[in-house]
Design a protein around this motif. Sequence first.
Motif, PDB file in Angstrom:
ATOM      1  N   GLY A 517      52.516  43.423  11.674  1.00  0.00           N
ATOM      2  CA  GLY A 517      52.931  44.740  12.739  1.00  0.00           C
ATOM      3  C   GLY A 517      51.777  45.047  13.121  1.00  0.00           C
ATOM      4  O   GLY A 517      51.425  46.112  13.904  1.00  0.00           O
ATOM      5  N   GLU A 518      50.442  44.033  13.520  1.00  0.00           N
ATOM      6  CA  GLU A 518      49.345  44.646  14.184  1.00  0.00           C
ATOM      7  C   GLU A 518      49.462  44.413  15.623  1.00  0.00           C
ATOM      8  O   GLU A 518      50.200  43.752  16.052  1.00  0.00           O
ATOM      9  CB  GLU A 518      48.288  43.579  13.773  1.00  0.00           C
ATOM     10  N   ILE A 519      48.805  45.438  16.133  1.00  0.00           N
ATOM     11  CA  ILE A 519      48.805  45.309  17.703  1.00  0.00           C
ATOM     12  C   ILE A 519      47.340  45.069  17.973  1.00  0.00           C
ATOM     13  O   ILE A 519      46.452  45.582  17.740  1.00  0.00           O
ATOM     14  CB  ILE A 519      48.905  46.902  18.069  1.00  0.00           C
ATOM     15  N   PHE A 520      47.182  43.840  18.554  1.00  0.00           N
ATOM     16  CA  PHE A 520      45.939  43.314  19.125  1.00  0.00           C
ATOM     17  C   PHE A 520      45.735  43.798  20.451  1.00  0.00           C
ATOM     18  O   PHE A 520      46.460  43.848  21.650  1.00  0.00           O
ATOM     19  CB  PHE A 520      45.922  41.831  19.189  1.00  0.00           C
ATOM     20  N   VAL A 521      44.399  44.042  20.934  1.00  0.00           N
ATOM     21  CA  VAL A 521      44.078  44.539  22.120  1.00  0.00           C
ATOM     22  C   VAL A 521      43.059  43.620  22.602  1.00  0.00           C
ATOM     23  O   VAL A 521      42.091  43.194  21.981  1.00  0.00           O
ATOM     24  CB  VAL A 521      43.426  46.089  21.994  1.00  0.00           C
ATOM     25  N   LEU A 522      43.449  42.903  23.811  1.00  0.00           N
ATOM     26  CA  LEU A 522      42.406  41.993  24.242  1.00  0.00           C
ATOM     27  C   LEU A 522      41.263  42.941  24.926  1.00  0.00           C
ATOM     28  O   LEU A 522      41.090  43.584  25.404  1.00  0.00           O
ATOM     29  CB  LEU A 522      43.036  40.983  25.170  1.00  0.00           C
ATOM     30  N   ASP A 523      40.068  42.037  24.835  1.00  0.00           N
ATOM     31  CA  ASP A 523      38.807  42.306  25.537  1.00  0.00           C
ATOM     32  C   ASP A 523      38.952  42.238  26.971  1.00  0.00           C
ATOM     33  O   ASP A 523      39.032  40.792  27.401  1.00  0.00           O
ATOM     34  CB  ASP A 523      37.656  41.755  24.990  1.00  0.00           C
ATOM     35  N   MET A 524      39.311  42.983  27.557  1.00  0.00           N
ATOM     36  CA  MET A 524      39.632  42.877  29.152  1.00  0.00           C
ATOM     37  C   MET A 524      38.352  42.981  30.126  1.00  0.00           C
ATOM     38  O   MET A 524      38.173  42.823  31.155  1.00  0.00           O
ATOM     39  CB  MET A 524      40.413  43.939  29.682  1.00  0.00           C
ATOM     40  N   GLY A 525      37.072  43.153  29.433  1.00  0.00           N
ATOM     41  CA  GLY A 525      35.818  43.250  30.194  1.00  0.00           C
ATOM     42  C   GLY A 525      35.759  44.744  30.890  1.00  0.00           C
ATOM     43  O   GLY A 525      36.438  45.727  30.258  1.00  0.00           O
ATOM     44  N   ASP A 526      35.240  44.615  31.896  1.00  0.00           N
ATOM     45  CA  ASP A 526      35.203  46.010  32.710  1.00  0.00           C
ATOM     46  C   ASP A 526      36.311  45.939  33.621  1.00  0.00           C
ATOM     47  O   ASP A 526      36.717  45.145  34.354  1.00  0.00           O
ATOM     48  CB  ASP A 526      33.847  45.891  33.486  1.00  0.00           C
ATOM     49  N   PRO A 527      36.677  47.364  33.971  1.00  0.00           N
ATOM     50  CA  PRO A 527      37.820  47.393  34.878  1.00  0.00           C
ATOM     51  C   PRO A 527      37.287  47.198  36.295  1.00  0.00           C
ATOM     52  O   PRO A 527      36.117  47.259  36.689  1.00  0.00           O
ATOM     53  CB  PRO A 527      37.972  48.842  34.750  1.00  0.00           C
ATOM     54  N   VAL A 528      38.195  46.638  37.098  1.00  0.00           N
ATOM     55  CA  VAL A 528      37.696  46.053  38.555  1.00  0.00           C
ATOM     56  C   VAL A 528      38.589  47.067  39.486  1.00  0.00           C
ATOM     57  O   VAL A 528      39.490  47.350  39.430  1.00  0.00           O
ATOM     58  CB  VAL A 528      38.263  44.736  38.726  1.00  0.00           C
ATOM     59  N   LYS A 529      37.427  47.475  40.625  1.00  0.00           N
ATOM     60  CA  LYS A 529      37.995  48.307  41.551  1.00  0.00           C
ATOM     61  C   LYS A 529      39.023  47.648  42.394  1.00  0.00           C
ATOM     62  O   LYS A 529      38.565  46.354  42.787  1.00  0.00           O
ATOM     63  CB  LYS A 529      37.224  48.971  42.430  1.00  0.00           C
ATOM     64  N   ILE A 530      40.268  48.082  42.504  1.00  0.00           N
ATOM     65  CA  ILE A 530      41.079  47.352  43.427  1.00  0.00           C
ATOM     66  C   ILE A 530      40.523  47.028  44.956  1.00  0.00           C
ATOM     67  O   ILE A 530      40.967  46.074  45.630  1.00  0.00           O
ATOM     68  CB  ILE A 530      42.582  47.985  43.707  1.00  0.00           C
ATOM     69  N   VAL A 531      39.945  48.117  45.424  1.00  0.00           N
ATOM     70  CA  VAL A 531      39.350  47.805  46.779  1.00  0.00           C
ATOM     71  C   VAL A 531      38.409  46.644  47.009  1.00  0.00           C
ATOM     72  O   VAL A 531      38.309  45.830  47.748  1.00  0.00           O
ATOM     73  CB  VAL A 531      38.517  49.227  47.327  1.00  0.00           C
ATOM     74  N   ASP A 532      37.393  46.430  45.771  1.00  0.00           N
ATOM     75  CA  ASP A 532      36.466  45.430  45.689  1.00  0.00           C
ATOM     76  C   ASP A 532      37.269  44.122  45.565  1.00  0.00           C
ATOM     77  O   ASP A 532      37.116  43.051  46.044  1.00  0.00           O
ATOM     78  CB  ASP A 532      35.686  45.525  44.315  1.00  0.00           C
ATOM     79  N   LEU A 533      38.431  43.932  44.915  1.00  0.00           N
ATOM     80  CA  LEU A 533      39.317  42.909  44.767  1.00  0.00           C
ATOM     81  C   LEU A 533      40.071  42.454  46.204  1.00  0.00           C
ATOM     82  O   LEU A 533      39.976  41.249  46.376  1.00  0.00           O
ATOM     83  CB  LEU A 533      40.395  43.200  43.791  1.00  0.00           C
ATOM     84  N   ALA A 534      40.187  43.463  46.828  1.00  0.00           N
ATOM     85  CA  ALA A 534      40.757  43.256  48.257  1.00  0.00           C
ATOM     86  C   ALA A 534      39.764  42.733  49.100  1.00  0.00           C
ATOM     87  O   ALA A 534      39.913  41.689  49.965  1.00  0.00           O
ATOM     88  CB  ALA A 534      41.434  44.392  48.743  1.00  0.00           C
ATOM     89  N   ASN A 535      38.430  43.035  49.015  1.00  0.00           N
ATOM     90  CA  ASN A 535      37.266  42.649  49.790  1.00  0.00           C
ATOM     91  C   ASN A 535      37.005  41.320  49.354  1.00  0.00           C
ATOM     92  O   ASN A 535      36.798  40.542  50.249  1.00  0.00           O
ATOM     93  CB  ASN A 535      36.172  43.412  49.580  1.00  0.00           C
ATOM     94  N   ASP A 536      37.162  40.951  48.031  1.00  0.00           N
ATOM     95  CA  ASP A 536      36.793  39.580  47.486  1.00  0.00           C
ATOM     96  C   ASP A 536      37.916  38.628  48.057  1.00  0.00           C
ATOM     97  O   ASP A 536      37.546  37.484  48.461  1.00  0.00           O
ATOM     98  CB  ASP A 536      36.879  39.610  45.953  1.00  0.00           C
ATOM     99  N   LEU A 537      39.129  39.079  48.279  1.00  0.00           N
ATOM    100  CA  LEU A 537      40.164  38.172  48.938  1.00  0.00           C
ATOM    101  C   LEU A 537      40.136  37.713  50.367  1.00  0.00           C
ATOM    102  O   LEU A 537      40.068  36.714  50.617  1.00  0.00           O
ATOM    103  CB  LEU A 537      41.634  38.621  48.414  1.00  0.00           C
ATOM    104  N   ILE A 538      39.389  38.815  50.848  1.00  0.00           N
ATOM    105  CA  ILE A 538      38.989  38.640  52.352  1.00  0.00           C
ATOM    106  C   ILE A 538      38.037  37.725  52.574  1.00  0.00           C
ATOM    107  O   ILE A 538      38.080  36.692  53.353  1.00  0.00           O
ATOM    108  CB  ILE A 538      38.637  40.387  53.234  1.00  0.00           C
ATOM    109  N   HIS A 539      36.966  37.820  51.646  1.00  0.00           N
ATOM    110  CA  HIS A 539      35.747  37.085  51.774  1.00  0.00           C
ATOM    111  C   HIS A 539      36.318  35.499  51.586  1.00  0.00           C
ATOM    112  O   HIS A 539      35.951  34.303  52.060  1.00  0.00           O
ATOM    113  CB  HIS A 539      34.813  37.258  50.687  1.00  0.00           C
ATOM    114  N   LEU A 540      37.160  35.295  50.316  1.00  0.00           N
ATOM    115  CA  LEU A 540      37.742  34.108  50.096  1.00  0.00           C
ATOM    116  C   LEU A 540      38.636  33.281  50.997  1.00  0.00           C
ATOM    117  O   LEU A 540      38.712  32.195  51.281  1.00  0.00           O
ATOM    118  CB  LEU A 540      38.567  34.096  48.790  1.00  0.00           C
ATOM    119  N   SER A 541      38.995  34.396  51.872  1.00  0.00           N
ATOM    120  CA  SER A 541      39.899  33.637  53.066  1.00  0.00           C
ATOM    121  C   SER A 541      38.896  33.271  54.301  1.00  0.00           C
ATOM    122  O   SER A 541      39.620  32.822  55.361  1.00  0.00           O
ATOM    123  CB  SER A 541      40.779  34.745  53.493  1.00  0.00           C
TER     124      SER A 541
END
Length: 629
Positions: A517-541
């Motif tokens: 019955g344990e609830i395991f919480v994964l280490d997700m690291g630091d939260p990522v700003k969605i705006v930064d994510l969008a800019n990353d995808l722009i650069h990757l393109s």
Amino acid sequence: MFANRYGIRTFIAFTHDFIAVAVAWWLAYLCRFNFDIPAVSVIFLLQTLPWIVLIQGGAFLWFGLYRGLWRYASLPDLKRIVVAVAVGSVAVTLMLWLFGLLRNVPGAVIMLAPLLLLLIMGGSRLIYRAWKERRLYSLESYEAKLVLILGAGSTAVNLVKALTGSREWHVVGMLDDDPRKLGTRLQGVRVRGMIKELPQWVQKLNVGHVIIAIPSVSRRIHRQALEMCSEIGVKAMTVPSYADLISGKTTVSQIREIQLDDLLGRAPVVLDDDGLHDLLTGKVILVTGAGGSIGSELCRQLVSFEPKHIVFVELSEFSLYTIQEEFLARYPAMSMSFVIGDIKDHARMTQLFTQFHPTVVFHAAAYKHVPLMEQENACQAILNNVLGTYVLAQVAINFAVDKFVLISTDKAVNPVSVMGSSKRLAEMVCQALQQSISKHVNADRDHPTRQTCFVMVRFGNVLGSTGSVIPKFREQIAKGGPITITHPDMTRYFMSIPEAAQLVLQAGLMGGTQGGGEIFVLDMGDPVKIVDLANDLIHLSGLAEGDIRIEFTGLRPGEKIHEELLATSESTLPTPHQKLRIAQACQVDEQWLSELVAWLDKVTVLSDQEVRDELIRWVPEYTHKEVRH
């Protein structure tokens, strides 16, 4: 006959070396006698030379000088030549001594001949290699892509080796922040400057591609390089991750485009392979939602542990067909079944468990899209995510499944949406069932039986999953924009699909250490700003930030600005795995469960608002708000 057996190139190389032996001895005599060899010495040389050539040639064959190509002559080839010439020279000297002829050969000739032979054989090979590579470059340099390599460590050096003579890539320089390496040459390639000087070197050398050859580099360096490349109009690429390189899965020459995973900068997952083999190898594994992003990746990870049989359960016919085509092609030797089934259908689930008798169940089937489940579909979210979990779990208990692993979400923490609340309810259902099992086990210790262990795993968004922002952003970029984001401050936790699947397996193994019955919480690291994510995808393109406009549309129903991994009333306990912790969530009992099941029987006729009103009763943490800071 020799040419037919060994090939024309080998025959030519062997003939060259025979001639080289004769030339070396002739030159040694010339040097000894100042280019005026006495007639008697000329006669003696001509009489003994055939034997010398045969003995030295035999040494060449014995030491395998003709197994490689001159074009790829290298230091190991030179070492073999040195040993073969030395052994051959010793054999020639012994031959002359045995026949009493050694006194007729000047000592200087005995010493000079091997040295001259080494120069001729080694030099000719290196000259041929240099000529061949120069010729290739002269013919193909106009077609090859000019590339700069970021980094000058061992990975970069190995990359230069791998690309030597490549028809696709031509390395014109390296950049590194270690001042001791500036101006040096590694594998013939010059370290031209610092990484921050990338724009000026790209312009100066007319480079169109940049390869980041530092697999352990931080995401900050990847992002900076990507931004610089997009600003100056060149394509950024990288080598495989450090973990893949040391595991042997890939080689350094397998250059690929930078992916969002690289920009997350997350350390590789270390799995307890021995424990997972005990859990999975030779067992029947059933996966619900097997056609989805997480479910399908779980199945890919499972294959490496050689289960006895994998049962793919999926409601969507197209998703099941797609995953079937992939797995039958990639893993033809694996025993698998692909079945259509609704987890709410007790009869169908019972039929599947009767037929396959699974030992471990991974329950990934769920409705996950927050705004979609919030309006017009709240009732279906509860039925699928809560009632479906209850039905599947009850069948698992009836068939004494060893492990039942529920895939949950960070949206179940302090939920403000129907979807998040439904997943929290699914967790609570499994907790209540585990308590019921434990209670009956304690009451009947004299007749122990196999008992099901429930495990819940919470994590945030996975990159590229079905319905996530990544495919949507890519589609918007392909259309020229704009990219639509609900709020400029919105953040989310992200991990890659393979990492999430690996940690689900690890949590499944560790579940039960505290009674189930344990609830395991994964280490997700630091939260990522969605705006930064969008800019990353722009650069990757290959575009700059200004090329694609970003619009903010406002929060949608059920959305938070920031997600959480723990409720305010929860704390966590550590586990032996650094990326997994156990949430100490509030408990529920059998009475609560029976009342919930009675309510679920009525859900089919409830409106969205009625569902929200009832959720306040069943999930104490639930609040229906548009925005939660």
